[in-house]
Design a protein around this motif. Sequence first.
Motif, PDB file in Angstrom:
ATOM      1  N   SER A 140    -123.105  21.299 -49.140  1.00  0.00           N
ATOM      2  CA  SER A 140    -123.421  21.738 -50.343  1.00  0.00           C
ATOM      3  C   SER A 140    -124.848  22.553 -50.456  1.00  0.00           C
ATOM      4  O   SER A 140    -124.827  23.334 -51.423  1.00  0.00           O
ATOM      5  CB  SER A 140    -124.123  20.474 -51.004  1.00  0.00           C
ATOM      6  OG  SER A 140    -123.067  19.279 -51.303  1.00  0.00           O
ATOM      7  N   ARG A 141    -125.575  22.530 -49.456  1.00  0.00           N
ATOM      8  CA  ARG A 141    -126.871  23.227 -49.264  1.00  0.00           C
ATOM      9  C   ARG A 141    -126.398  24.770 -48.767  1.00  0.00           C
ATOM     10  O   ARG A 141    -126.823  25.815 -49.622  1.00  0.00           O
ATOM     11  CB  ARG A 141    -127.778  22.976 -47.963  1.00  0.00           C
ATOM     12  CG  ARG A 141    -128.656  21.719 -48.554  1.00  0.00           C
ATOM     13  CD  ARG A 141    -129.939  21.622 -47.555  1.00  0.00           C
ATOM     14  NE  ARG A 141    -129.513  21.564 -46.210  1.00  0.00           N
ATOM     15  CZ  ARG A 141    -129.308  20.393 -45.637  1.00  0.00           C
ATOM     16  NH1 ARG A 141    -129.053  19.393 -46.240  1.00  0.00           N
ATOM     17  NH2 ARG A 141    -129.027  20.483 -44.484  1.00  0.00           N
ATOM     18  N   VAL A 142    -125.296  25.029 -48.174  1.00  0.00           N
ATOM     19  CA  VAL A 142    -124.551  26.293 -47.683  1.00  0.00           C
ATOM     20  C   VAL A 142    -123.901  26.821 -49.029  1.00  0.00           C
ATOM     21  O   VAL A 142    -124.065  27.980 -49.410  1.00  0.00           O
ATOM     22  CB  VAL A 142    -123.673  26.188 -46.578  1.00  0.00           C
ATOM     23  CG1 VAL A 142    -122.869  27.397 -46.551  1.00  0.00           C
ATOM     24  CG2 VAL A 142    -124.321  25.819 -45.581  1.00  0.00           C
ATOM     25  N   ASP A 189    -121.165  17.011 -42.111  1.00  0.00           N
ATOM     26  CA  ASP A 189    -122.254  16.731 -43.017  1.00  0.00           C
ATOM     27  C   ASP A 189    -122.111  17.235 -44.624  1.00  0.00           C
ATOM     28  O   ASP A 189    -122.460  18.579 -44.818  1.00  0.00           O
ATOM     29  CB  ASP A 189    -123.487  17.317 -42.668  1.00  0.00           C
ATOM     30  CG  ASP A 189    -124.916  16.581 -43.442  1.00  0.00           C
ATOM     31  OD1 ASP A 189    -124.619  16.117 -44.750  1.00  0.00           O
ATOM     32  OD2 ASP A 189    -125.924  16.683 -43.014  1.00  0.00           O
ATOM     33  N   GLU A 190    -121.612  16.363 -45.518  1.00  0.00           N
ATOM     34  CA  GLU A 190    -121.512  17.096 -46.799  1.00  0.00           C
ATOM     35  C   GLU A 190    -122.628  17.850 -47.504  1.00  0.00           C
ATOM     36  O   GLU A 190    -122.445  18.677 -48.379  1.00  0.00           O
ATOM     37  CB  GLU A 190    -120.661  16.171 -47.831  1.00  0.00           C
ATOM     38  CG  GLU A 190    -121.746  14.895 -48.269  1.00  0.00           C
ATOM     39  CD  GLU A 190    -120.920  14.233 -49.267  1.00  0.00           C
ATOM     40  OE1 GLU A 190    -120.781  14.711 -50.482  1.00  0.00           O
ATOM     41  OE2 GLU A 190    -120.477  12.805 -49.083  1.00  0.00           O
ATOM     42  N   TYR A 191    -123.759  17.166 -47.223  1.00  0.00           N
ATOM     43  CA  TYR A 191    -125.222  17.429 -47.624  1.00  0.00           C
ATOM     44  C   TYR A 191    -125.590  18.861 -47.211  1.00  0.00           C
ATOM     45  O   TYR A 191    -125.876  19.938 -48.060  1.00  0.00           O
ATOM     46  CB  TYR A 191    -126.278  16.681 -47.475  1.00  0.00           C
ATOM     47  CG  TYR A 191    -126.037  15.350 -48.055  1.00  0.00           C
ATOM     48  CD1 TYR A 191    -126.003  14.898 -49.464  1.00  0.00           C
ATOM     49  CD2 TYR A 191    -125.456  14.091 -47.394  1.00  0.00           C
ATOM     50  CE1 TYR A 191    -125.671  13.732 -50.182  1.00  0.00           C
ATOM     51  CE2 TYR A 191    -125.027  12.921 -48.068  1.00  0.00           C
ATOM     52  CZ  TYR A 191    -125.201  12.854 -49.351  1.00  0.00           C
ATOM     53  OH  TYR A 191    -124.860  11.760 -49.861  1.00  0.00           O
ATOM     54  N   TYR A 192    -125.157  18.999 -45.947  1.00  0.00           N
ATOM     55  CA  TYR A 192    -125.330  20.758 -45.534  1.00  0.00           C
ATOM     56  C   TYR A 192    -124.481  21.547 -46.111  1.00  0.00           C
ATOM     57  O   TYR A 192    -124.820  22.538 -46.371  1.00  0.00           O
ATOM     58  CB  TYR A 192    -125.277  20.499 -43.964  1.00  0.00           C
ATOM     59  CG  TYR A 192    -125.474  21.801 -43.220  1.00  0.00           C
ATOM     60  CD1 TYR A 192    -126.614  22.513 -43.211  1.00  0.00           C
ATOM     61  CD2 TYR A 192    -124.306  22.567 -42.825  1.00  0.00           C
ATOM     62  CE1 TYR A 192    -126.790  23.750 -42.489  1.00  0.00           C
ATOM     63  CE2 TYR A 192    -124.499  23.923 -42.183  1.00  0.00           C
ATOM     64  CZ  TYR A 192    -125.739  24.313 -42.194  1.00  0.00           C
ATOM     65  OH  TYR A 192    -125.658  25.572 -41.795  1.00  0.00           O
ATOM     66  N   TYR A 213    -117.257  20.979 -41.884  1.00  0.00           N
ATOM     67  CA  TYR A 213    -118.328  20.496 -42.042  1.00  0.00           C
ATOM     68  C   TYR A 213    -118.470  18.989 -42.223  1.00  0.00           C
ATOM     69  O   TYR A 213    -117.894  18.309 -43.215  1.00  0.00           O
ATOM     70  CB  TYR A 213    -119.405  20.685 -43.500  1.00  0.00           C
ATOM     71  CG  TYR A 213    -119.525  22.519 -43.507  1.00  0.00           C
ATOM     72  CD1 TYR A 213    -120.637  22.920 -43.174  1.00  0.00           C
ATOM     73  CD2 TYR A 213    -118.589  23.127 -44.257  1.00  0.00           C
ATOM     74  CE1 TYR A 213    -120.941  24.346 -43.189  1.00  0.00           C
ATOM     75  CE2 TYR A 213    -118.820  24.628 -44.152  1.00  0.00           C
ATOM     76  CZ  TYR A 213    -119.846  25.113 -43.618  1.00  0.00           C
ATOM     77  OH  TYR A 213    -120.145  26.391 -43.737  1.00  0.00           O
ATOM     78  N   THR A 250    -119.288  33.380 -44.060  1.00  0.00           N
ATOM     79  CA  THR A 250    -119.622  32.052 -44.908  1.00  0.00           C
ATOM     80  C   THR A 250    -119.007  32.576 -46.208  1.00  0.00           C
ATOM     81  O   THR A 250    -118.652  31.553 -47.206  1.00  0.00           O
ATOM     82  CB  THR A 250    -121.188  32.300 -45.158  1.00  0.00           C
ATOM     83  OG1 THR A 250    -121.659  32.015 -44.109  1.00  0.00           O
ATOM     84  CG2 THR A 250    -121.396  31.137 -46.243  1.00  0.00           C
TER      85      THR A 250
END
Length: 290
Positions: free
Chosen positions: A267-269, A262-265, A260, A233
Motif C-alpha cells: 500500500s505504501r508503494v 506485506d500488504e501495508y508495504y 508482496y 514498479t
Amino acid sequence: MLSQSVHTLVNQQNGNLSFKVFEFDNSSYFDHIQRNNYFTIIIITSGEGLAKVDLCEYSFKENTLFAFYPYQPFMLASDGPLTGISIQFHHEFFCIYRHHKEIAANGILFNNIYQQPFILLDENTKQTLMNIVREIVNELKMEALRKDEVLVSYLKIFLVFATRIKLEQQSIKEVNGNEKQLLMVQNLRNAIEENFRAKHSASEYADMLHVSPVVLARAAKNHFNMTLSDLITERIIVEAKRELYLTNKTVKEIAYELGYDDEYYFSRVFKGKTDTSPQLYRDTIGFNKG
C-alpha cells in the motif's frame, strides 16, 4: 476549429459527466498537475512547451496528441499561447480495459509505461482525427435516440486511428535506433512482463539478462527516460490498478499475487506512485465504486 467551446454528455442515472469535448485557447487548463478520474486526450494545434507526466518530462510542439489514463498525473507548461482540443471520457462511459480486443489502445495509446505518452501528427492524420472530432461534436449537439451508442462508435474509430499512428511511430523509432541497445531493451520489456509479479529489483533483471546493472540502467534511462527500478514498479502499479478496477479481490490478495507478503508495504508503494491508497483508488473508480 470547433464552432463552440464546450460540449458534454451527462450520465442521466447519476448526474456525472460521461463525455466532454472542449476547445482551449490558453495554457491555464493544464498548467497545474492533473489527476483526473477519466481518460484525457489532448491535441495541441498551436504552441509548444514542456509536459510533465508521471516521473518524466517531455518537450512538445504543435500537432502533438497526448493520451492520459485515469489518475495519471500530468501537466502542460507553456511560455506562450497554447491552443487545441481535449476529449475526456469516464470509464463508465467507455472502458478501454474491457474493450481492449476491439481497439488495442490499452498498453499502446494509454497505460504504456514503455513509451512516451504522445504521438506526433502530420497534416493528414491531424485532419482525419479532427474530422472525427467534428462528427462527435455534431452528435453531441443533437437531441437524438441512443446518442451514447453513436458517440462510443466515433470514439472507438478515433482511438483505433490514434493507436495505428502510435504503432507506426514506434516502429520507425525502433528501426532508427541502436540495434544492440534496442535488443537489450526489448529483452528487458519481455523480462519485466513475464516476471514483475515475482521479481522487483533491478539487479534481478540484470542477472537474468546477463548484463551489468549499470549498462541495463543506462539503456532503460535512454529509451524510457525512467530508472530501471521505476520501470519495474510502474508495471506493478499498472497491474495493481487493473486488479483494483476490474475485480473484487482484497488488497491483501492483490498484494500477494504481485509478490508482496506485506500488504501495508504494498500500500505504501502504491500510494508513493499514485498519491492515493489502493482502497481509495478502488472506492473512487474501481470495482466497488457506488
